[in-house]
Scaffold this motif. Structure first.
Motif, PDB file in Angstrom:
ATOM      1  N   ARG A   1      52.757 -26.297 -31.916  1.00  0.00           N
ATOM      2  CA  ARG A   1      53.212 -26.112 -33.442  1.00  0.00           C
ATOM      3  C   ARG A   1      53.324 -25.882 -34.704  1.00  0.00           C
ATOM      4  NH1 ARG A   1      56.195 -32.122 -34.768  1.00  0.00           N
ATOM      5  NH2 ARG A   1      57.672 -32.294 -32.279  1.00  0.00           N
TER       6      ARG A   1
ATOM      7  N   ARG B   1      53.411 -21.870 -33.461  1.00  0.00           N
ATOM      8  CA  ARG B   1      54.306 -21.600 -34.388  1.00  0.00           C
ATOM      9  C   ARG B   1      54.820 -21.209 -35.853  1.00  0.00           C
ATOM     10  NH1 ARG B   1      56.791 -25.319 -30.215  1.00  0.00           N
ATOM     11  NH2 ARG B   1      57.372 -26.694 -32.046  1.00  0.00           N
TER      12      ARG B   1
ATOM     13  N   ARG C   1      56.396 -17.754 -37.640  1.00  0.00           N
ATOM     14  CA  ARG C   1      56.351 -17.684 -38.935  1.00  0.00           C
ATOM     15  C   ARG C   1      56.184 -17.474 -40.046  1.00  0.00           C
ATOM     16  NH1 ARG C   1      59.464 -23.309 -37.125  1.00  0.00           N
ATOM     17  NH2 ARG C   1      60.826 -22.544 -34.839  1.00  0.00           N
TER      18      ARG C   1
END
Length: 181
Positions: A29, A32, A36
């Protein structure tokens, strides 16, 4: 704090028990979110957090101000016993982790079992590894690991005037005074 980053980004989705996540879920997570949000500054703080007190809160609030995302690693029960001795922790790791996760300044929590947080640092590679004021940058045990991957070590919180061990001693002393022991 980076205004582009939504607050509490790791608290959603299946398996997020009030922000407490296993490392196997948390690491991808974080990766990610870094993809982003280029420039995301991840901060990792760690500790026992047994009998949560205002010193813990000030430490974690200070750590949060150093970046965009605060991850807190909480010592497992076995790790806490190794560090503090018999009778510790007073509060089980699962409960300590949930209490820490409930703090507004904390984005995610994981429980770790080693003598140091080095394996977590190596997996998450936070931009900042934060310790409380009972340390200096030169005495942080993990400093070489953090510097080795390009991170930095920081100290946060108020002077160490709050200690769980001292609170436990005070409670025991008051109890002994009342019972005549």
């Amino acid at each position: 704090m980076n205004p582009r980053i939504a607050p509490r980004p790791l608290r959603t989705g299946p398996g997020a028990a009030r922000g407490v996540l296993p490392a196997g879920t948390l690491v991808p997570r974080v990766a990610r979110w870094r993809r982003r949000h280029p420039g995301l500054r991840v901060v990792l703080a760690n500790g026992l957090f047994d009998l949560l007190h205002v010193g813990h809160l000030r430490y974690l609030e200070g750590a949060r101000r150093l970046g965009d995302l605060l991850i807190v690693a909480v010592n497992s029960d076995r790790s806490a016993r190794r560090l503090r001795g018999p009778g510790r922790p007073v509060v089980p790791a699962r409960d300590r982790a949930r209490l820490v996760a409930a703090l507004r300044c904390v984005d995610a929590v994981l429980v770790f079992g080693g003598p140091t947080v080095v394996p977590i640092l190596r997996r998450i590679r936070p931009e900042v590894h934060c310790k409380g004021t009972d340390y200096t940058p030169a005495t942080v045990p993990e400093r070489d690991v953090v510097r080795g991957y390009g991170g930095r070590v920081a100290i946060a919180g108020d002077p160490k005037r709050h200690a769980t061990s001292e609170t436990i001693r005070r409670i025991a002393s008051q109890r002994n005074t009342r019972t005549g022991s």
